[in-house]
Design an enzyme around this catalytic site. Sequence first.
Site, PDB file in Angstrom:
ATOM      1  CG  ASP A   9      -4.580  13.545  15.057  1.00 17.27           C
ATOM      2  OD1 ASP A   9      -3.875  14.576  15.114  1.00 17.27           O
ATOM      3  OD2 ASP A   9      -4.577  12.764  14.084  1.00 17.27           O
ATOM      4  CG  ASN A  11      -3.842  17.030   9.282  1.00 17.69           C
ATOM      5  OD1 ASN A  11      -4.913  17.608   9.111  1.00 17.69           O
ATOM      6  ND2 ASN A  11      -2.685  17.652   9.181  1.00 17.69           N
ATOM      7  CB  SER A  43      -4.602  19.810  15.716  1.00 16.36           C
ATOM      8  OG  SER A  43      -3.913  19.845  14.493  1.00 16.36           O
ATOM      9  CB  ALA A  44       0.650  18.722  14.988  1.00 17.31           C
ATOM     10  CE  LYS A 189      -1.750  15.586  18.662  1.00 13.37           C
ATOM     11  NZ  LYS A 189      -2.381  14.962  17.479  1.00 13.37           N
ATOM     12  CG  ASP A 212      -3.507   9.599  12.108  1.00 10.88           C
ATOM     13  OD1 ASP A 212      -3.403  10.611  12.845  1.00 10.88           O
ATOM     14  OD2 ASP A 212      -3.041   9.555  10.962  1.00 10.88           O
ATOM     15  CG  ASN A 215       1.388  13.728  16.676  1.00 14.45           C
ATOM     16  OD1 ASN A 215       0.795  12.805  16.126  1.00 14.45           O
ATOM     17  ND2 ASN A 215       1.130  14.991  16.405  1.00 14.45           N
TER      18      ASN A 215
END
Length: 262
Positions: A9, A11, A43-44, A189, A212, A215
């Site tokens: 991931d 952020n 990542s989103a 993910k 973290d 998602n």
Amino acid sequence: MMYKAVFSDFNGTLLTSQHTISPRTVVVIKRLTANGIPFVPISARSPLGILPYWKQLETNNVLVAFSGALILNQNLEPIYSVQIEPKDILEINTVLAEHPLLGVNYYTNNDCHARDVENKWVIYERSVTKIEIHPFDEVATRSPHKIQIIGEAEEIIEIEVLLKEKFPHLSICRSHANFLEVMHKSATKGSAVRFLEDYFGVQTNEVIAFGDNFNDLDMLEHVGLGVAMGNAPNEIKQAANVVTATNNEDGLALILEEKFPE
């Protein structure tokens, strides 16, 4: 166990709170890449929001955007893409019209359009990701990869419950206390990792993933070694195999150095 691929991931995981990658983390990731171990950012964010870091790491590998809705190969060509149906967009917009304080962004490939470009949450998102956010366009937003909803944590929880009730066939998940992501059901993910296991020819138990937030949950539960950051919510820590230090304490690098010693 000999691990053969790593997914991370962005952020709160790969990035520090200052939205940078620590020098220690850069060194260990470049060493993995040199040894033929794929390191995949998942990542989103949109591709444009990922690319500066992807180039910094020199991974020359795939990247996963929109939490799995879009996967690009090393030439930045799509190898997997799922988008929200136009009829769902219309219905979601009707629901969101009752929540005017929320920031709403529509992402398609590298384009982003906002319901209101002057919304304080949209302005914040633009300041973090450094991408251009365009005014709303009905045609451009009719079938996006992702809808991003931003607001106060209490209202985000409220709208999450409401949307999950009305749209059980979509993937709806918080990526942060203030951020809600809406995507096609196949855009998670965990689904992206499954696709890329086949792409790389690796087994599930040979994969490490770092995350973290909510998602990241299906990804952490799926892989051989799911690592929660020290700054993750308790629910994420409990679901992971291992809990490392926080994103500001080189938590990702600590695990990679342990599992891939020089």
